[in-house]
Design a protein around this motif. Structure first.
Motif, PDB file in Angstrom:
ATOM      1  N   PRO A 216       4.438  -8.642 -11.511  1.00 31.15           N
ATOM      2  CA  PRO A 216       5.466  -9.219 -10.633  1.00 31.15           C
ATOM      3  C   PRO A 216       6.508  -8.187 -10.257  1.00 31.15           C
ATOM      4  CG  PRO A 216       5.790  -9.931 -12.899  1.00 31.15           C
ATOM      5  CD  PRO A 216       4.503  -9.169 -12.859  1.00 31.15           C
ATOM      6  N   PRO A 217       6.744  -7.918  -8.975  1.00 33.89           N
ATOM      7  CA  PRO A 217       7.741  -6.939  -8.560  1.00 33.89           C
ATOM      8  C   PRO A 217       9.142  -7.531  -8.571  1.00 33.89           C
ATOM      9  CG  PRO A 217       6.743  -7.893  -6.641  1.00 33.89           C
ATOM     10  CD  PRO A 217       6.082  -8.551  -7.840  1.00 33.89           C
ATOM     11  N   ILE A 218      10.121  -6.664  -8.617  1.00 34.82           N
ATOM     12  CA  ILE A 218      11.513  -7.097  -8.446  1.00 34.82           C
ATOM     13  C   ILE A 218      11.953  -6.567  -7.087  1.00 34.82           C
ATOM     14  CG2 ILE A 218      13.811  -7.160  -9.463  1.00 34.82           C
ATOM     15  CD1 ILE A 218      11.661  -8.345 -11.219  1.00 34.82           C
ATOM     16  N   GLY A 219      11.461  -7.162  -6.033  1.00 40.12           N
ATOM     17  CA  GLY A 219      11.779  -6.694  -4.694  1.00 40.12           C
ATOM     18  C   GLY A 219      12.346  -7.814  -3.870  1.00 40.12           C
ATOM     19  N   PRO A 220      12.993  -7.519  -2.772  1.00 40.63           N
ATOM     20  CA  PRO A 220      13.635  -8.572  -1.992  1.00 40.63           C
ATOM     21  C   PRO A 220      12.682  -9.273  -1.055  1.00 40.63           C
ATOM     22  CG  PRO A 220      14.021  -6.471  -0.966  1.00 40.63           C
ATOM     23  CD  PRO A 220      13.214  -6.196  -2.206  1.00 40.63           C
TER      24      PRO A 220
ATOM     25  N   THR B 228      10.325   0.200  -8.713  1.00 41.54           N
ATOM     26  CA  THR B 228       9.827  -0.682  -9.764  1.00 41.54           C
ATOM     27  C   THR B 228       8.509  -0.179 -10.326  1.00 41.54           C
ATOM     28  OG1 THR B 228      10.891  -2.575  -8.696  1.00 41.54           O
ATOM     29  CG2 THR B 228       9.173  -3.053 -10.298  1.00 41.54           C
ATOM     30  N   LYS B 229       7.603   0.239  -9.437  1.00 39.31           N
ATOM     31  CA  LYS B 229       6.312   0.755  -9.883  1.00 39.31           C
ATOM     32  C   LYS B 229       6.488   2.030 -10.721  1.00 39.31           C
ATOM     33  CE  LYS B 229       3.658  -0.989  -5.906  1.00 39.31           C
ATOM     34  NZ  LYS B 229       2.637  -1.775  -6.606  1.00 39.31           N
ATOM     35  N   LYS B 230       7.377   2.918 -10.271  1.00 34.94           N
ATOM     36  CA  LYS B 230       7.602   4.158 -11.019  1.00 34.94           C
ATOM     37  C   LYS B 230       8.164   3.859 -12.412  1.00 34.94           C
ATOM     38  CE  LYS B 230       8.254   7.408  -7.186  1.00 34.94           C
ATOM     39  NZ  LYS B 230       9.200   8.336  -6.513  1.00 34.94           N
ATOM     40  N   GLU B 231       9.110   2.921 -12.480  1.00 37.17           N
ATOM     41  CA  GLU B 231       9.681   2.570 -13.781  1.00 37.17           C
ATOM     42  C   GLU B 231       8.628   1.960 -14.689  1.00 37.17           C
ATOM     43  OE1 GLU B 231      12.875   0.000 -12.789  1.00 37.17           O
ATOM     44  OE2 GLU B 231      14.292   1.632 -12.316  1.00 37.17           O
ATOM     45  N   ARG B 232       7.780   1.127 -14.130  1.00 45.90           N
ATOM     46  CA  ARG B 232       6.724   0.506 -14.924  1.00 45.90           C
ATOM     47  C   ARG B 232       5.744   1.541 -15.438  1.00 45.90           C
ATOM     48  NH1 ARG B 232       1.688  -0.790 -13.525  1.00 45.90           N
ATOM     49  NH2 ARG B 232       0.589  -2.353 -14.757  1.00 45.90           N
ATOM     50  N   LEU B 233       5.328   2.458 -14.572  1.00 45.57           N
ATOM     51  CA  LEU B 233       4.399   3.507 -15.004  1.00 45.57           C
ATOM     52  C   LEU B 233       5.029   4.407 -16.057  1.00 45.57           C
ATOM     53  CD1 LEU B 233       2.805   4.476 -11.559  1.00 45.57           C
ATOM     54  CD2 LEU B 233       1.745   3.189 -13.421  1.00 45.57           C
ATOM     55  N   ALA B 234       6.322   4.712 -15.883  1.00 42.28           N
ATOM     56  CA  ALA B 234       7.017   5.545 -16.873  1.00 42.28           C
ATOM     57  C   ALA B 234       7.063   4.839 -18.225  1.00 42.28           C
ATOM     58  CB  ALA B 234       8.424   5.877 -16.394  1.00 42.28           C
ATOM     59  N   ALA B 235       7.296   3.525 -18.213  1.00 42.37           N
ATOM     60  CA  ALA B 235       7.330   2.768 -19.464  1.00 42.37           C
ATOM     61  C   ALA B 235       5.965   2.751 -20.138  1.00 42.37           C
ATOM     62  CB  ALA B 235       7.798   1.336 -19.190  1.00 42.37           C
ATOM     63  N   LEU B 236       4.900   2.619 -19.331  1.00 42.40           N
ATOM     64  CA  LEU B 236       3.549   2.648 -19.896  1.00 42.40           C
ATOM     65  C   LEU B 236       3.226   4.011 -20.495  1.00 42.40           C
ATOM     66  CD1 LEU B 236       1.547   0.654 -17.180  1.00 42.40           C
ATOM     67  CD2 LEU B 236       2.021  -0.064 -19.522  1.00 42.40           C
ATOM     68  N   ARG B 237       3.627   5.083 -19.792  1.00 43.36           N
ATOM     69  CA  ARG B 237       3.370   6.428 -20.328  1.00 43.36           C
ATOM     70  C   ARG B 237       4.147   6.651 -21.619  1.00 43.36           C
ATOM     71  NH1 ARG B 237       4.486   7.917 -14.869  1.00 43.36           N
ATOM     72  NH2 ARG B 237       2.572   8.155 -13.651  1.00 43.36           N
ATOM     73  N   LYS B 238       5.405   6.189 -21.630  1.00 40.65           N
ATOM     74  CA  LYS B 238       6.225   6.370 -22.838  1.00 40.65           C
ATOM     75  C   LYS B 238       5.613   5.622 -24.009  1.00 40.65           C
ATOM     76  CE  LYS B 238      10.952   5.860 -24.564  1.00 40.65           C
ATOM     77  NZ  LYS B 238      12.335   5.413 -24.233  1.00 40.65           N
TER      78      LYS B 238
ATOM     79  N   ASP C 150       0.707   4.870  -7.945  1.00 44.03           N
ATOM     80  CA  ASP C 150       0.259   3.754  -8.772  1.00 44.03           C
ATOM     81  C   ASP C 150      -1.137   3.343  -8.321  1.00 44.03           C
ATOM     82  OD1 ASP C 150       0.133   1.666 -10.536  1.00 44.03           O
ATOM     83  OD2 ASP C 150       1.341   0.306  -9.306  1.00 44.03           O
ATOM     84  N   ARG C 151      -2.158   3.798  -9.031  1.00 48.58           N
ATOM     85  CA  ARG C 151      -3.541   3.502  -8.683  1.00 48.58           C
ATOM     86  C   ARG C 151      -4.087   2.386  -9.572  1.00 48.58           C
ATOM     87  NH1 ARG C 151      -2.972   9.110  -9.002  1.00 48.58           N
ATOM     88  NH2 ARG C 151      -3.450  10.267  -7.098  1.00 48.58           N
ATOM     89  N   ASN C 152      -5.150   1.750  -9.105  1.00 50.02           N
ATOM     90  CA  ASN C 152      -5.825   0.781  -9.961  1.00 50.02           C
ATOM     91  C   ASN C 152      -6.794   1.500 -10.891  1.00 50.02           C
ATOM     92  OD1 ASN C 152      -8.047   1.436  -8.396  1.00 50.02           O
ATOM     93  ND2 ASN C 152      -8.086  -0.495  -7.272  1.00 50.02           N
ATOM     94  N   LYS C 153      -7.565   0.761 -11.666  1.00 52.53           N
ATOM     95  CA  LYS C 153      -8.424   1.390 -12.663  1.00 52.53           C
ATOM     96  C   LYS C 153      -9.567   2.193 -12.035  1.00 52.53           C
ATOM     97  CE  LYS C 153     -11.063  -2.907 -13.239  1.00 52.53           C
ATOM     98  NZ  LYS C 153     -11.449  -3.965 -14.207  1.00 52.53           N
ATOM     99  N   HIS C 154      -9.787   2.012 -10.721  1.00 54.03           N
ATOM    100  CA  HIS C 154     -10.800   2.791 -10.029  1.00 54.03           C
ATOM    101  C   HIS C 154     -10.205   4.022  -9.335  1.00 54.03           C
ATOM    102  CE1 HIS C 154     -13.601  -0.433 -10.841  1.00 54.03           C
ATOM    103  NE2 HIS C 154     -12.810  -1.306 -10.235  1.00 54.03           N
TER     104      HIS C 154
ATOM    105  N   LEU D  29       0.829  -1.208   0.000  1.00 58.04           N
ATOM    106  CA  LEU D  29       0.000   0.000   0.000  1.00 58.04           C
ATOM    107  C   LEU D  29       0.863   1.258   0.000  1.00 58.04           C
ATOM    108  CD1 LEU D  29      -2.844   1.214   0.161  1.00 58.04           C
ATOM    109  CD2 LEU D  29      -2.687   1.063   2.653  1.00 58.04           C
ATOM    110  N   LEU D  30       1.923   1.271   0.822  1.00 55.81           N
ATOM    111  CA  LEU D  30       2.795   2.439   0.915  1.00 55.81           C
ATOM    112  C   LEU D  30       3.547   2.672  -0.389  1.00 55.81           C
ATOM    113  CD1 LEU D  30       4.089   4.698   2.564  1.00 55.81           C
ATOM    114  CD2 LEU D  30       5.748   3.044   3.436  1.00 55.81           C
ATOM    115  N   SER D  31       4.070   1.615  -0.991  1.00 57.32           N
ATOM    116  CA  SER D  31       4.811   1.784  -2.241  1.00 57.32           C
ATOM    117  C   SER D  31       3.886   2.240  -3.368  1.00 57.32           C
ATOM    118  CB  SER D  31       5.531   0.484  -2.618  1.00 57.32           C
ATOM    119  OG  SER D  31       4.613  -0.574  -2.769  1.00 57.32           O
ATOM    120  N   SER D  32       2.643   1.782  -3.378  1.00 55.72           N
ATOM    121  CA  SER D  32       1.684   2.257  -4.380  1.00 55.72           C
ATOM    122  C   SER D  32       1.418   3.745  -4.215  1.00 55.72           C
ATOM    123  CB  SER D  32       0.367   1.475  -4.271  1.00 55.72           C
ATOM    124  OG  SER D  32       0.554   0.117  -4.593  1.00 55.72           O
TER     125      SER D  32
END
Length: 297
Positions: free
Chosen positions: A289-293, A247-257, A111-115, A103-106
């Protein structure tokens, strides 16, 4: 001058007592708070000197209330629960931390869901993983580690303990973690799960090999054995939140790009823009899938 000062001090003290008595007589929250402050001011609150009554009352409230005044408060109660009910306490701790981390990382990554909500379907799934998988597995593996090295306190034994943790325990936990993350992300076949583990395993292991020796050396030196797993979970929470956020920020940036940079059909324009927007005409997946430890132990 001395007489005047003493008289003024007496008058001021009388005014303060009158104000406190008036507040106490009013009852309710104001009255109970004023009573607590008055007790603290007169040195009647265990573990306090009476010099700073307001901060003493606030601190007592934060650490478990008057019944825990003069003790170590919540930390002491938590450690006692770890001793009395180790597995149950670890399950509650790991479940809460895993869900809170997602929740905190979102929220940090926006990073929100479709709602348009940060509380995605991954939050309860991560909480369930932490409570039902990670905590019992960590409890058992740490028990094995401590059983093997029970009573051995030499430097050589501590080094061997760190090596055993990194070469045996960490690979087991990380493999289970990646399998669980693949299933949470929606993997349906063995091949999809295997691909997730193969791609991410060594990335996660590198994080473990960096943090594990430091954490285990600290636990060996300063912590009772029943507090090891919660401490490792706390370290994992901090590191995992950071990596999950990146990871979430990179994913969102890739989607926006892909969306705005012409990577999608129709010049990359979609039908909606905003928290609940769609990408390339379809809904944005809530899970990935996250790339987290994994917790390092």
């Amino acid at each position: 001058m001395s007489l005047k000062f003493e008289r003024d001090t007496t008058v001021t003290g009388a005014v303060k007592d009158a104000v406190v008595n008036h507040a106490v007589n009013k009852g309710g929250i104001v009255g109970s708070t004023a009573t607590a402050i008055a007790d603290a001011a007169h040195g009647n609150l265990p573990g306090t000197s009476g010099k700073h009554p307001i901060s003493a009352v606030v601190g007592t409230a934060i650490t478990g209330g008057r019944q825990n005044a003069g003790t170590k408060g919540y930390l002491s109660a938590y450690l006692q629960q770890l001793e009395d009910h180790p597995l149950r306490t670890k399950m509650l701790t790991a479940g809460t931390m895993a869900g809170s981390q997602e929740l905190l990382s979102s929220w940090l990554a926006k990073d929100r869901n479709k709602h348009g909500n940060y509380f995605t379907s991954r939050v309860p799934k991560m909480a369930a993983y932490g409570a039902l998988v990670s905590a019992p597995l960590g409890h058992f593996l740490i028990w094995v580690l401590q059983k093997i090295f029970s009573g051995r306190t030499s430097l050589r034994a501590k080094i061997l303990q760190i090596l055993f943790s990194n070469m045996v325990i960490a690979p087991i936990q990380n493999s289970v973690y990646l399998v669980a993350m693949a299933l949470i992300a929606g993997a349906k076949t063995f091949r999809q799960v295997k691909a997730t583990v193969r791609v991410s395993f060594w990335k996660v292991m590198r994080v473990s090999w960096i943090t594990s020796p430091i954490c285990l050396a600290f636990a060996q030196k300063f912590l009772p054995e029943h507090a090891w797993v919660p401490f490792f979970n706390l370290v994992s929470f901090v590191i995992g939140t950071y990596i999950n956020t990146v990871t979430k920020k990179e994913r969102l940036a890739a989607l926006r790009k892909k969306h705005f940079g012409g990577g999608g059909p129709g010049g990359g324009r979609s039908s909606a823009v905003g928290p609940g927007s769609t990408i390339s005409g379809g809904p944005r997946p809530d899970d990935y899938p996250p790339i987290g430890p994994n917790p390092p132990y």
